[in-house]
Every structure is written in structure tokens, then in C-alpha cells.
Design a protein around this motif. Sequence first.
Motif, PDB file in Angstrom:
ATOM      1  N   LEU A  31     -95.047  70.721  88.876  1.00 19.09           N
ATOM      2  CA  LEU A  31     -95.162  69.355  89.396  1.00 19.09           C
ATOM      3  C   LEU A  31     -94.560  68.326  88.438  1.00 19.09           C
ATOM      4  O   LEU A  31     -93.875  67.394  88.871  1.00 19.09           O
ATOM      5  CB  LEU A  31     -96.628  69.017  89.667  1.00 19.09           C
ATOM      6  N   ALA A  32     -94.797  68.500  87.163  1.00 22.98           N
ATOM      7  CA  ALA A  32     -94.225  67.564  86.180  1.00 22.98           C
ATOM      8  C   ALA A  32     -92.710  67.658  86.171  1.00 22.98           C
ATOM      9  O   ALA A  32     -92.018  66.634  86.116  1.00 22.98           O
ATOM     10  CB  ALA A  32     -94.793  67.850  84.793  1.00 22.98           C
ATOM     11  N   LEU A  35     -91.379  65.952  89.228  1.00 20.30           N
ATOM     12  CA  LEU A  35     -91.407  64.496  89.071  1.00 20.30           C
ATOM     13  C   LEU A  35     -90.256  64.005  88.203  1.00 20.30           C
ATOM     14  O   LEU A  35     -89.701  62.930  88.451  1.00 20.30           O
ATOM     15  CB  LEU A  35     -92.741  64.056  88.481  1.00 20.30           C
ATOM     16  N   ILE A  36     -89.890  64.773  87.202  1.00 18.55           N
ATOM     17  CA  ILE A  36     -88.735  64.398  86.384  1.00 18.55           C
ATOM     18  C   ILE A  36     -87.476  64.390  87.234  1.00 18.55           C
ATOM     19  O   ILE A  36     -86.692  63.427  87.197  1.00 18.55           O
ATOM     20  CB  ILE A  36     -88.582  65.354  85.177  1.00 18.55           C
ATOM     21  N   VAL A  37     -87.285  65.436  88.013  1.00 20.07           N
ATOM     22  CA  VAL A  37     -86.095  65.517  88.870  1.00 20.07           C
ATOM     23  C   VAL A  37     -86.086  64.369  89.874  1.00 20.07           C
ATOM     24  O   VAL A  37     -85.054  63.709  90.083  1.00 20.07           O
ATOM     25  CB  VAL A  37     -86.035  66.886  89.581  1.00 20.07           C
ATOM     26  N   PHE A  38     -87.234  64.091  90.489  1.00 21.57           N
ATOM     27  CA  PHE A  38     -87.300  63.002  91.464  1.00 21.57           C
ATOM     28  C   PHE A  38     -86.982  61.659  90.822  1.00 21.57           C
ATOM     29  O   PHE A  38     -86.225  60.853  91.380  1.00 21.57           O
ATOM     30  CB  PHE A  38     -88.692  62.955  92.107  1.00 21.57           C
ATOM     31  N   VAL A  61     -90.651  59.629  81.312  1.00 17.35           N
ATOM     32  CA  VAL A  61     -91.330  59.745  80.014  1.00 17.35           C
ATOM     33  C   VAL A  61     -92.746  60.288  80.203  1.00 17.35           C
ATOM     34  O   VAL A  61     -93.203  61.157  79.446  1.00 17.35           O
ATOM     35  CB  VAL A  61     -91.339  58.394  79.276  1.00 17.35           C
ATOM     36  N   ALA A  62     -93.448  59.820  81.222  1.00 14.49           N
ATOM     37  CA  ALA A  62     -94.812  60.298  81.481  1.00 14.49           C
ATOM     38  C   ALA A  62     -94.805  61.785  81.844  1.00 14.49           C
ATOM     39  O   ALA A  62     -95.693  62.533  81.411  1.00 14.49           O
ATOM     40  CB  ALA A  62     -95.445  59.481  82.602  1.00 14.49           C
TER      41      ALA A  62
END
Length: 85
Positions: A31-32, A35-38, A61-62
Motif C-alpha cells: 500500500l505504501a 501510494l508513492i506511485v500514485f 515523503v509520508a
Amino acid sequence: MLKGFLYSISFNTFVRELFLMKILHYILFILAFALIVFNVTQLNFDNILSNDSVIAMIGIVASFCAILILLIFRMSKSIEDKLKD
């Protein structure tokens, strides 16, 4: 006999919790990364300081921080397992 039975129940519970923890770790890692890719797709490289791009960079960054925390947690678990043995 009862002591052996209780030991097997607690061992099975431990193994099941360990298995679920690994699955949860992989799900959170995926999931992380997603989210980076998105958030990279949301960046406006022509105007990187625009409002939407700043929000996307904060999200990137998060997500990196979440991955770092997951890696630290995994390393601490492996150290804990080695110390138990």
C-alpha cells in the motif's frame, strides 16, 4: 496431558499471529509503495511548487517514512528472534 495441550494451543496461536503479522507487513508495504506511485503521477513537473504538487510530494515523503518504519520494525523483530534463540 493438559499442559501439553495448552502448550500446543499457545504455540498454534503464536504461529498464526506471526503469519498474520507477516501478511499485514507485506500488505502495508504494498500500500505504501502504491501510494508513492500514485503521488508521483500527481506531480506537475512543469510547476513543481504548485498546490497539488506540494501535496503529492508530502504524500511521497509520508509513504517513504511508512516504508522505513516497516523496515525498522521487521529488523527489530528479527533481532528479537535471534536474541530469544
